[in-house]
Scaffold this motif. Sequence first.
Motif, PDB file in Angstrom:
ATOM      1  N   ARG A 183       8.397  43.137 -28.146  1.00  0.00           N
ATOM      2  CA  ARG A 183       7.855  43.322 -26.796  1.00  0.00           C
ATOM      3  C   ARG A 183       6.440  42.766 -26.697  1.00  0.00           C
ATOM      4  O   ARG A 183       6.066  42.167 -25.684  1.00  0.00           O
ATOM      5  CB  ARG A 183       7.881  44.806 -26.432  1.00  0.00           C
ATOM      6  CG  ARG A 183       9.279  45.371 -26.289  1.00  0.00           C
ATOM      7  CD  ARG A 183       9.242  46.777 -25.720  1.00  0.00           C
ATOM      8  NE  ARG A 183      10.578  47.334 -25.609  1.00  0.00           N
ATOM      9  CZ  ARG A 183      11.107  48.177 -26.509  1.00  0.00           C
ATOM     10  NH1 ARG A 183      10.399  48.528 -27.563  1.00  0.00           N
ATOM     11  NH2 ARG A 183      12.335  48.649 -26.351  1.00  0.00           N
ATOM     12  N   LEU A 184       5.660  42.971 -27.755  1.00  0.00           N
ATOM     13  CA  LEU A 184       4.300  42.426 -27.739  1.00  0.00           C
ATOM     14  C   LEU A 184       4.336  40.904 -27.715  1.00  0.00           C
ATOM     15  O   LEU A 184       3.572  40.264 -26.973  1.00  0.00           O
ATOM     16  CB  LEU A 184       3.514  42.928 -28.953  1.00  0.00           C
ATOM     17  CG  LEU A 184       2.054  42.459 -29.020  1.00  0.00           C
ATOM     18  CD1 LEU A 184       1.137  43.598 -29.461  1.00  0.00           C
ATOM     19  CD2 LEU A 184       1.879  41.270 -29.957  1.00  0.00           C
ATOM     20  N   TYR A 185       5.218  40.296 -28.523  1.00  0.00           N
ATOM     21  CA  TYR A 185       5.347  38.837 -28.511  1.00  0.00           C
ATOM     22  C   TYR A 185       5.594  38.330 -27.094  1.00  0.00           C
ATOM     23  O   TYR A 185       4.944  37.381 -26.627  1.00  0.00           O
ATOM     24  CB  TYR A 185       6.509  38.383 -29.397  1.00  0.00           C
ATOM     25  CG  TYR A 185       6.412  38.709 -30.859  1.00  0.00           C
ATOM     26  CD1 TYR A 185       5.188  38.928 -31.479  1.00  0.00           C
ATOM     27  CD2 TYR A 185       7.571  38.792 -31.642  1.00  0.00           C
ATOM     28  CE1 TYR A 185       5.117  39.223 -32.827  1.00  0.00           C
ATOM     29  CE2 TYR A 185       7.507  39.081 -32.989  1.00  0.00           C
ATOM     30  CZ  TYR A 185       6.275  39.303 -33.578  1.00  0.00           C
ATOM     31  OH  TYR A 185       6.220  39.596 -34.915  1.00  0.00           O
ATOM     32  N   GLU A 186       6.539  38.965 -26.425  1.00  0.00           N
ATOM     33  CA  GLU A 186       6.918  38.508 -25.089  1.00  0.00           C
ATOM     34  C   GLU A 186       5.777  38.673 -24.092  1.00  0.00           C
ATOM     35  O   GLU A 186       5.510  37.773 -23.286  1.00  0.00           O
ATOM     36  CB  GLU A 186       8.151  39.286 -24.620  1.00  0.00           C
ATOM     37  CG  GLU A 186       9.404  38.970 -25.432  1.00  0.00           C
ATOM     38  CD  GLU A 186      10.554  39.905 -25.097  1.00  0.00           C
ATOM     39  OE1 GLU A 186      10.328  40.868 -24.328  1.00  0.00           O
ATOM     40  OE2 GLU A 186      11.676  39.683 -25.610  1.00  0.00           O
ATOM     41  N   ALA A 187       5.076  39.813 -24.163  1.00  0.00           N
ATOM     42  CA  ALA A 187       3.987  40.059 -23.220  1.00  0.00           C
ATOM     43  C   ALA A 187       2.826  39.096 -23.445  1.00  0.00           C
ATOM     44  O   ALA A 187       2.258  38.552 -22.491  1.00  0.00           O
ATOM     45  CB  ALA A 187       3.498  41.505 -23.351  1.00  0.00           C
ATOM     46  N   VAL A 188       2.486  38.859 -24.707  1.00  0.00           N
ATOM     47  CA  VAL A 188       1.345  37.990 -25.022  1.00  0.00           C
ATOM     48  C   VAL A 188       1.678  36.538 -24.698  1.00  0.00           C
ATOM     49  O   VAL A 188       0.852  35.801 -24.148  1.00  0.00           O
ATOM     50  CB  VAL A 188       0.949  38.161 -26.503  1.00  0.00           C
ATOM     51  CG1 VAL A 188      -0.079  37.116 -26.899  1.00  0.00           C
ATOM     52  CG2 VAL A 188       0.409  39.563 -26.747  1.00  0.00           C
ATOM     53  N   THR A 189       2.900  36.121 -25.022  1.00  0.00           N
ATOM     54  CA  THR A 189       3.310  34.746 -24.747  1.00  0.00           C
ATOM     55  C   THR A 189       3.307  34.452 -23.256  1.00  0.00           C
ATOM     56  O   THR A 189       3.010  33.329 -22.825  1.00  0.00           O
ATOM     57  CB  THR A 189       4.706  34.482 -25.334  1.00  0.00           C
ATOM     58  OG1 THR A 189       4.703  34.791 -26.726  1.00  0.00           O
ATOM     59  CG2 THR A 189       5.105  33.025 -25.145  1.00  0.00           C
TER      60      THR A 189
END
Length: 543
Positions: A183-189
Amino acid sequence: MPVSPAPSVVCTGLSFTWPDGTVALEDLSWAVGPGMTGLIGLNGSGKSTLLRLIAHELPPAAGTVQVTGRTGYLPQDLTLNTTARVDQALGIARTRAALHAIEAGDADERHFAAVGDDWDVEERAHATLAQLGLGHLGLDRTVAEVSGGEAVLLHLAALLLARPDVLLLDEPTNNLDHDARRRLYEAVTAHPGTVIVVSHDRALLERVDRVAELRDGAVRTFGGNLAAYEEALATEQEAALRGVTAARAQVARERRDLVDAQTRQARSTRYGKKMYADNRMDKAAAHTAKRAAQVSRGKQRAVHEQRLAASRERLGEAQRALREDDTIRVDLPATAVPPHRTVLTLRAARLRNGAELGDLEVHGPQRIALTGRNGAGKTTLLRTLTGELPPAAGQAEVHVPLRYLPQRLDLLHGPASVLDNVARLAPHADTNRIRAQLARFLFKGRRADQQVDTLSGGERFRATLAALLLAEPAPQLLLLDEPTNNLDLTSVQQLTQALNAYRGALIVASHDQPFLDLLGITRRLHIDDTPPPNSPAAYGTWA
């Protein structure tokens, strides 16, 4: 309509010195624009310090930091007020209170000023929390109810709600489980502005637009993700190695030419002396010939010496371009476990947190990956195997010597040296033998006498690993709890090298899948704290 400038960070002549006089950064210049940048470097190279300077958390000793747009900063060592409500942690409590007052019929101008244009703040808050897997958190709940991993995501949610133009993240995936990382990957990307992330997380670094490496006080930027960076670096190092080989050959040639010239000159001198001794040359002619030979020898020697010096300088430049990041090399035969030796036994085991593990026997040098959500019971299982926590039911028995590396590196005595710490755990080992083994862990010569409190994070981890593996009796079972947290990429590589040379059984609790892939995992235990109906509160699944 004027176009606003793209979010960017420009550091010019940046320097910072800690109060004890330690220089962290000196005359550093770096510029980064929109997109996602992965900032990497060795532990202690100054990555976190650089982020704090950009975030204006620290004042520079010299130079300037110019940031276009608003900044949001997620520190590595995160602290939250556990008595605060979730909406307070998100920074929306005042706006939310004003909205509720207006909805209740209070038309005070102060409430409208507090809301501004943010009429949908609650909807955005719920959407952001849901995006990060925190949809179960009500805005009126207290922060004390969230786990450590959820606290990181909650802080990130607060930053995203503030809509920063420049987002600074320092090791954001530490302590996050697999789902939270995704989820963090998706939000940051998806962030539309500038993102600078300090991380050793390979999966996150594969998503960046560029990699910036902080090394020897300077930043170099490579286009592309981590794989592109490693490919570019490998190509560069191959060229550097060829350059060193060619430069060494040139030095050898110039040294031979100098020796040959000196030999010819010595022969010429002996010939002149012989001519004079045989009366084939008068005194004046001999003196003239001698003077001419001395001048000639001096010129030739100077030319050859200049060429040799220039070749040595080129060799030095070539060697500086060649990286020699040291490699851990260990050979610990005493840790070997025979294939049929029983290492541990679980019988109808239930952990203190309620996780049901059932029956299990581990034989020989198996390598077990321990996975599951934060709080599912991974650390509880490791502490149960050490004997620190008794099982709630059943049996958990280890049949071989073991050592445990917890998340907190508190095994070593800070005021003592690395050598003394290892000697404390191996009281019968000869000091010279300990020094020889520590050299294999890159603590060579005087570095073995360095006080543990003065070590960088990566060095401290390496010293702790050395103390565990060199302990008496030799550990035939090694338990590691999130070992790659806070390690730079080089330290992770060194840890992998050491563990691949280890001959005993291994149980590793980790969310770092690329790291686990390199260890030759033979079995997996996944502890699930969201079981189906009529199942235990948590249960383990072996594969």
